[in-house]
Design a protein around this motif. Sequence first.
Motif, short mmCIF file in Angstrom:
data_model
loop_
_atom_site.label_atom_id
_atom_site.label_comp_id
_atom_site.label_asym_id
_atom_site.label_seq_id
_atom_site.Cartn_x
_atom_site.Cartn_y
_atom_site.Cartn_z
N UNK A 371 25.06 -61.79 15.93
CA UNK A 371 23.68 -60.79 16.37
C UNK A 371 24.16 -59.59 16.70
N UNK A 372 24.72 -59.37 17.71
CA UNK A 372 25.26 -58.20 18.44
C UNK A 372 26.18 -57.28 17.24
N UNK A 373 27.04 -57.82 16.58
CA UNK A 373 27.78 -57.05 15.54
C UNK A 373 26.77 -56.30 14.55
N UNK A 374 25.74 -57.21 14.12
CA UNK A 374 25.04 -56.86 13.10
C UNK A 374 24.01 -55.65 13.60
N UNK A 375 23.52 -55.67 14.76
CA UNK A 375 22.73 -54.66 15.59
C UNK A 375 23.60 -53.29 15.63
N UNK A 376 24.76 -53.71 16.14
CA UNK A 376 25.67 -52.42 16.37
C UNK A 376 25.86 -51.79 15.03
N UNK A 377 26.31 -52.56 13.94
CA UNK A 377 26.30 -51.78 12.80
C UNK A 377 25.07 -51.10 12.16
N UNK A 378 24.09 -51.76 12.20
CA UNK A 378 22.71 -51.04 11.83
C UNK A 378 22.46 -49.76 12.59
N UNK A 379 22.57 -50.02 14.11
CA UNK A 379 22.20 -48.87 14.89
C UNK A 379 23.07 -47.50 14.75
N UNK A 380 24.38 -47.54 13.86
CA UNK A 380 25.08 -46.39 14.22
C UNK A 380 25.08 -45.61 12.98
N UNK A 381 24.31 -46.15 12.21
CA UNK A 381 24.13 -45.40 10.78
C UNK A 381 22.67 -45.08 10.44
N UNK A 382 22.41 -44.18 9.41
CA UNK A 382 21.14 -43.86 9.34
C UNK A 382 20.67 -44.97 8.20
N UNK A 383 19.32 -44.45 7.58
CA UNK A 383 18.39 -45.33 6.78
C UNK A 383 19.31 -45.58 5.40
#
Length: 489
Positions: A371-383
């Motif tokens: 969960x945290x790895x996916x949230x991290x990756x999604x948060x540091x890139x734009x749409x």
Amino acid sequence: MSQLKTHRPLVLASIMAAMFMVAIEATIVATAMPQIVGQLGGLQFYSWVFSAFLLTQTATTVVFGKLSDLFGRKAVLLAGIAVFLVGSVLCGFAWSMPSMIVFRLIQGVGAGAIQPVGMTVVGDLYSAQERGKIQGYLASVWAISAVVGPLAGGLIIQHASWAWIFWINVPLGLLAAVGFVRYLHEDIDRDHRRSIDYTGAALFTVAIASMMIALTDVSTAPWLQTSLVTALFVVSATLFIMQERRAPEPMIALDLWARRPIAAANGASLLAGMALIGLTTFLPMYVQGVMQQSPLVAGFALTMMVLGWPIGATLAARILGRFGIRRVLLAGSLLMPVGAVVFASLGPNSSPVVAGIGSLIMGFGMGLLSTTSLVLIQEIVDWSQRGSATASNIFARNLGSTLGATVFGAVLNYGLARSGSANGVSSEDLRRLLDGSAASAGLDASVRAVLEHSLHLTFLAVLVVAIVTVGFAALVPAITLARRPAPAN
């Protein structure tokens, strides 16, 4: 998202329906395969019914992630559902095992779109603070499918044609598609000219497919065949890298994958996937063959992992804001070797409860880490990059499962071949032991001792991989979560 309101709960329900359709496919097909192969023949192709699905699913995951960045999530999701349903219908009409394998390849292509793009939609609709809880819901879908799949498969085989294990996907898929059409709305720049890197997509698919074939068949295929497939992987991978460096809009953004947070999180996910496949593959064998417990007890021991995963994913939602992504990610990775130590310390007289506790710990750790790895990756890139980034993480985890099955299988075979017994242990000896039909008590005891030694080596290898997982997680830098407003329901 578009000016039309996206109804988040109904979109989430559609995502869960689509993912359940993919998740239950593994367990329900496994239950029905003995009857299918009995009717269609072609026992030598048995394993390829499963490998074919995983092959195209893994190979196309990243491609569909990129396409969702170019054309929007809805279009790719609907295309993936359509392909999956076509493959499902055709599987029900399969007339031979080769035809079944071809149709399973089609199914895998659809699954390669559904899983990563569905997770990307969650990243679009929910803030990081909300997303952990949502990931818990999605993890529970896989847990439920693991329980429901065998039961549903058994009932269908008993009361109807085996074709219905594939055809029951149709109503689920149609419901999910209707939900996306009616309730998911996006703002896509239709006037912007998009350049699709078809060559890069084709080369990547060939490279990953050939690599997975080589890994899957390394211990059974002739040496020449393995060498040719490996050579195909090397050539296609080299051409792919050259293509992506010169493509104006590459299918796989190498600079994105090389960013430290993404590379470290994906590395941890890959290794965690390896460790988890070691657990799911060899724990039932240990509980049945070494501890002399029933298949039901072995299943319950493994089910604890399926229970721990959604609990860990849900807890991550509650503690991300308080402790931060990096600390939660590290905590999840640290639980992986803790659980692996339990398995490495098992013995013939150990209680199955101990095995269940180790399984629960590893599942809980995987819930936190994934969960945290996916949230991290999604948060540091734009749409415009979120689909590619999400797909890279899912691809890493799937690839880890393939690598783990190969590596730990090799360790087990090494232990069996060098067991110290005069003739080693044959696969027939193991089959008779696990079936409870050993020829004599003496043979039963000797085979059990060899199996115990070999599985102990395998669990030690799982422990080593779990420890390295912590090292990759430690490379993830601290990330501050930005609070973004949630779309209107």
